[in-house]
Design a protein around this motif. Structure first.
Motif, short mmCIF file in Angstrom:
data_model
loop_
_atom_site.label_atom_id
_atom_site.label_comp_id
_atom_site.label_asym_id
_atom_site.label_seq_id
_atom_site.Cartn_x
_atom_site.Cartn_y
_atom_site.Cartn_z
N UNK A 199 17.70 -9.49 -18.65
CA UNK A 199 16.77 -9.90 -17.67
C UNK A 199 16.44 -8.61 -16.50
N UNK A 200 17.18 -7.72 -16.43
CA UNK A 200 16.95 -6.61 -15.50
C UNK A 200 15.81 -5.57 -16.10
N UNK A 201 15.77 -5.70 -17.60
CA UNK A 201 14.60 -4.84 -18.07
C UNK A 201 13.48 -5.38 -18.05
N UNK A 202 13.63 -6.86 -18.20
CA UNK A 202 12.33 -7.68 -18.42
C UNK A 202 11.58 -7.72 -16.78
N UNK A 203 12.56 -7.75 -15.92
CA UNK A 203 12.23 -7.19 -14.44
C UNK A 203 11.26 -6.33 -13.98
N UNK A 204 12.11 -5.15 -14.43
CA UNK A 204 11.44 -3.77 -14.27
C UNK A 204 9.90 -3.46 -14.90
N UNK A 205 9.94 -3.89 -16.08
CA UNK A 205 8.66 -3.70 -16.64
C UNK A 205 7.54 -4.78 -16.21
N UNK A 206 7.98 -5.87 -15.75
CA UNK A 206 7.01 -6.88 -14.95
C UNK A 206 6.68 -6.16 -13.57
N UNK A 207 7.72 -5.74 -12.90
CA UNK A 207 7.27 -4.78 -11.65
C UNK A 207 6.40 -3.85 -11.59
N UNK A 208 6.77 -2.91 -12.57
CA UNK A 208 5.86 -1.66 -12.65
C UNK A 208 4.56 -2.00 -13.46
N UNK B 50 -0.07 -8.12 -9.34
CA UNK B 50 -1.35 -7.14 -9.47
C UNK B 50 -0.92 -5.95 -10.32
N UNK B 51 0.00 -5.41 -10.47
CA UNK B 51 0.31 -4.23 -11.53
C UNK B 51 0.20 -4.83 -12.84
N UNK B 52 0.27 -5.88 -13.13
CA UNK B 52 -0.18 -6.18 -14.50
C UNK B 52 -1.57 -6.23 -14.97
N UNK B 53 -2.33 -5.95 -14.13
CA UNK B 53 -3.63 -5.95 -14.58
C UNK B 53 -3.91 -4.41 -15.00
N UNK B 54 -2.95 -3.39 -14.93
CA UNK B 54 -2.96 -2.22 -15.69
C UNK B 54 -2.67 -2.37 -17.23
N UNK B 55 -2.07 -3.28 -17.71
CA UNK B 55 -1.61 -3.41 -19.18
C UNK B 55 -2.94 -3.53 -19.91
N UNK B 56 -2.59 -3.28 -21.20
CA UNK B 56 -3.65 -3.22 -22.21
C UNK B 56 -4.34 -4.67 -22.54
N UNK B 57 -5.37 -4.70 -22.73
CA UNK B 57 -6.28 -5.86 -23.22
C UNK B 57 -5.76 -6.09 -24.61
N UNK B 58 -5.83 -7.14 -25.27
CA UNK B 58 -5.50 -7.93 -26.36
C UNK B 58 -5.93 -7.00 -27.44
N UNK B 59 -5.08 -6.27 -28.31
CA UNK B 59 -5.50 -5.41 -29.31
C UNK B 59 -5.33 -6.21 -30.88
N UNK B 60 -5.22 -7.42 -30.83
CA UNK B 60 -5.02 -8.20 -32.05
C UNK B 60 -6.14 -9.21 -32.34
N UNK B 61 -7.04 -9.34 -31.64
CA UNK B 61 -8.41 -10.15 -31.97
C UNK B 61 -9.41 -9.05 -32.25
N UNK B 62 -9.80 -9.26 -33.58
CA UNK B 62 -11.07 -8.26 -33.94
C UNK B 62 -12.40 -9.28 -34.49
#
Length: 787
Positions: A349-358, A629-641
């Motif tokens: 859970x701490x890794x999950x938290x850290x990645x959400x947070x950044x 707000x930090x999650x807005x930096x993640x990539x858009x969906x790469x699996x729909x074509x």
């Protein structure tokens, strides 16, 4: 004035000057004759709960039960002592001339010592000096007694006396005597009990529970009679008191939270410690632990530890370091709460938290769940199965190992290692390179204390009444009060282990953890009386450690089950052992509602329903969700074509293909080949990408991917039962279930496969190249090394 004084001394005769000098020396001698500290004796280590109820004690180093000095004396024992020993205690200055005169007369008349004439102040001095009773010693006692009266109040003198008076055997002091003889505190003594203790120091060697009982009873009742005559007690109290029997034998001291008492014995030997423990909760937890331990013993699982933290108060209220402390075997003496143990999955859970947070992860973003080999590290899920791709929150709730390893690889081991140290994991001290990717699967050791404290810190970040005034997180307190020096030391000790938690990331992490399947396997959401709990289990490699930690807005509870000796047992799994214990504790403690969602920390975002990524150009089914707000930096969906389909919908075509009928465009959800190979086995609704219609296009999408071996893998072939060299099994995933694949090893053709693309090889040691070609000419290669 100075001239007059000099003149006065000049006019004195030599004899008078000598006399004045002697008087001056005597005055100074009197002023400094009394040592600053009267008693130089070792004390027992005494630990109480938050309400000062005794939890346990450890005997002093000289073998005496001598509790640390009291500051006050209970009224009943005070009245009994003064009546029996020194009726004029409040009216003399340490020495009572009438008592001294009477003692001299009686001793001279009978030609032996039958009365000492000592006041309680003089007896206090005698206890501190512990010298032989001689005439000269008596003079010193009288001088020191008068000096003590100038330094201390009557209450302080009486407290010194009752704290150091002998009460028979190795029992010294009122507190030890009350517990040893009556099994409760001095404040709860009855009149009969107080009277018995008041007469004991007068002749502790002659009057004892096992001998001289008649004399002891006679003296006690005589004192009670005096109390009645002086109207200190009434007749009904007296009648009840004289009927009370004497205790038969000394009581054993309480053994509640014995590992905690031992902890303070090492940390604060000889001191009185008022802990934050709630005795009622502690005793229930210990009973519960013993019941579960008896159950686990059937599987030869012998040890169990429990820690309960009150989150709003930031206090430890139950500390069960192990079970069966009285049995000096099977590691029962080990305080497992403070012992480093392999963490298993408890850090996920701490890794999950850290990645959400950044901002490198969204709660439901798809993560790979496929066979992997990273420099020889080949983790597997507990179920030994793969699902291709799993949402991050589900991977956490189900504690899948491969998604966690892939997350750590993306986040970075050094960064996660530093994060764990900042939050308070004091046993993760080796360099991050020592742990590697195994850090997330139990490659590091932590204590139940640190694990539960960090989960409690996360919960505390979401408690509205606490977050405004908390600038940094601290470990939960285990003592109510400490002196300033100890507080300063504690600040320095914990200053390195502080972390400010992001409330939004904590809330999302706990939302994922409350979905973990409970041991009772029921739909807890459908039962209104059941509370939501964020909880996580862990099982170390080799089934040596089973963990379970749970958090509500009220409590953080940590449970460890296993063998302190490190033996592994097949049934030692967190969800099957520690988990049921955890929920048994939560069912006993008062329930609380779920954490309130933090306000002002989330933003709305449109997210692809299938991939969990931010909405891409071709995502058709989306949901509007709250993310950091930090999650807005993640990539858009790469699996729909966006693909172009022929009228039959079974083939792809180029839009301007001259050989086709009318075509149309459609968004298509496509996973990488290996992901797809496993994903479609669990998701029948998944539709692989259709092939191109003959003459109407050429696939730029790679339809094949090696499942095993990964590129540059170093492989050691196993030996068979007869000692001969074993085989390497290679496997490939193809998006077309009807494809034929042709295999080549080091440019040598081997064979072809259909349906299931898996073959066994026996390559020689060294570097090899494996190539697969399908019927459409698509090619994929990998390189591996045989050791």
């Amino acid at each position: 004035m100075k001239v007059k004084i000099l003149s006065f001394f000049k006019n004195l005769s030599v004899t008078r000057k000598v006399m004045l000098g002697i008087i001056t020396l005597l005055v100074f001698g009197y002023m400094f004759c009394l040592p600053r500290q009267l008693f130089h004796v070792p004390y027992s280590t005494v630990v109480t709960d938050r309400n000062e109820e005794l939890l346990g004690a450890r005997i002093a180093s000289d073998g005496q039960w001598r509790f640390p000095p009291r500051k006050t004396t209970p009224e009943k024992i005070k009245q009994c002592l003064i009546t029996f020993e020194d009726k004029h205690f409040h009216h003399h200055w340490g020495v009572n001339p009438l008592s001294i005169g009477r003692a001299i007369y009686q001793n001279t008349k009978h030609k032996r010592i039958i009365s000492g004439g000592s006041t309680l102040t003089m007896q206090t001095i005698r206890l501190s000096r512990n010298e032989s009773r001689t005439f000269g010693e008596k003079i010193i006692e009288m001088i020191w007694a008068t000096r003590l009266e100038f330094r201390a109040s009557k209450e302080e003198i009486l407290s010194m006396y009752v704290s150091h008076a002998p009460f028979g055997g190795n029992v010294v002091g009122l507190d030890a005597a009350a517990w040893r003889y009556f099994g409760h505190s001095a404040e709860e003594l009855s009149w009969a009990e107080s009277a018995m203790l008041a007469v004991l120091p007068n002749a502790p060697a002659m009057i004892h529970l096992s001998k001289g009982r008649k004399m002891l009873l006679s003296k006690r009742n005589r004192l009670l009679k005096q109390l009645l005559e002086e109207k200190i007690i009434d007749s009904s109290t007296y009648e009840l008191a004289v009927t009370e029997p004497l205790p038969d034998e000394p009581h054993p001291l309480p053994q509640i939270a014995p590992h905690l008492v031992s902890h303070f014995y090492k940390e604060r030997n000889g001191q009185y410690t008022r802990s934050t423990i709630d005795r009622g909760i502690q005793t229930h937890i210990e009973d519960l632990a013993e019941r579960w331990s008896n159950e686990f013993n059937r599987s030869d699982i012998r040890n169990l530890a429990i820690l309960v933290i009150d989150i709003p108060a930031n206090q430890v209220i139950a500390y069960c370091g192990n079970v069966h402390f009285d049995r000096k075997q099977s590691g029962n003496q080990v305080d497992v709460i403070q012992a480093p143990r392999s963490t298993g999955s408890i850090l996920k859970p701490f890794l999950y938290y850290a990645m959400l947070q950044e901002g490198s992860l969204l709660p439901d973003m798809l993560l790979p769940d496929i066979p992997i080999n990273i420099n020889g590290f080949t983790p597997q899920n507990f179920s030994l199965q793969y699902e291709g791709a799993v949402p991050a929150s589900e991977a956490l709730a189900r504690s899948l190992n491969i998604p966690a390893v892939m997350m750590l690889q993306r986040y970075g081991v050094p960064k996660f290692h530093n994060f764990l140290q900042q939050t308070g994991f004091k046993t993760i001290t080796r360099p991050s390179s020592h742990y590697g990717l195994s850090l997330i699967l139990g490659g590091a050791e932590a204590t139940l204390w640190d694990v539960t404290n960090v989960y409690a810190q996360m919960g505390r970040a979401l408690v509205p009444d606490l977050t405004p005034r908390l600038t940094k997180e601290k470990e939960a307190k285990i003592t109510e009060a400490k002196d300033e020096d100890e507080e300063e030391k504690e600040e320095k000790k914990t200053a390195r282990h502080t972390y400010i938690w992001d409330k939004g990331a904590v809330w999302q992490t706990f939302n994922a953890l409350k979905e973990v399947n409970r041991p009772e396997e029921i739909d807890w959401k459908s039962i209104p009386s059941m509370q939501a709990i964020a909880w996580k289990t862990g099982t170390s490699y080799g089934f040596r450690d089973a963990w379970a930690v749970g958090v509500t807005p009220r409590y953080a509870i940590g449970v460890w089950v296993g063998n302190a000796t490190g033996e592994g047992k097949p049934g030692l799994v967190g969800a099957q052992t520690a988990g049921p214990v955890l929920f048994d504790i939560f069912n006993y403690l008062p329930a609380s509602s779920w954490f309130e969602r933090p306000t002002g920390v989330f933003v709305d975002a449109e997210v692809c329903r299938q991939s969990g990524h931010l909405k891409g150009r071709f995502c058709e089914e989306t949901d509007t969700v709250l993310i950091l707000p930090a999650g807005l930096r993640t990539d858009a969906c790469p699996y729909h074509h966006l693909i172009t389909l022929a009228a039959d919908e079974k083939h792809r075509v180029y839009e301007n293909c001259a050989n086709t009928e009318p075509v149309f465009q459609k968004s298509w959800f496509t996973l990488p080949p290996v992901w797809e190979w496993y994903y479609k086995q669990h998701h029948p609704e998944y539709r692989p990408l259709p092939p191109f219609k003959a003459g109407c296009g050429e696939d730029t999408f790679q339809p094949m991917q090696f499942i095993y071996p990964p590129i540059n893998a170093h492989i050691k072939l196993p030996k068979q039962l007869d000692g001969s060299k074993g085989f390497l099994t290679v496997e490939l995933a193809h998006t077309d279930p009807n494809a034929t694949v042709f295999w080549h090893l080091d440019d040598t053709y081997l064979m072809q496969t259909q349906d299931f693309h898996k073959i066994s090889l026996q390559p020689a040691p060294g570097k090899h190249s494996l190539t697969a070609v399908d019927g459409e000419g698509n090619t994929v290669s990998t390189t591996f090394f045989i050791e």
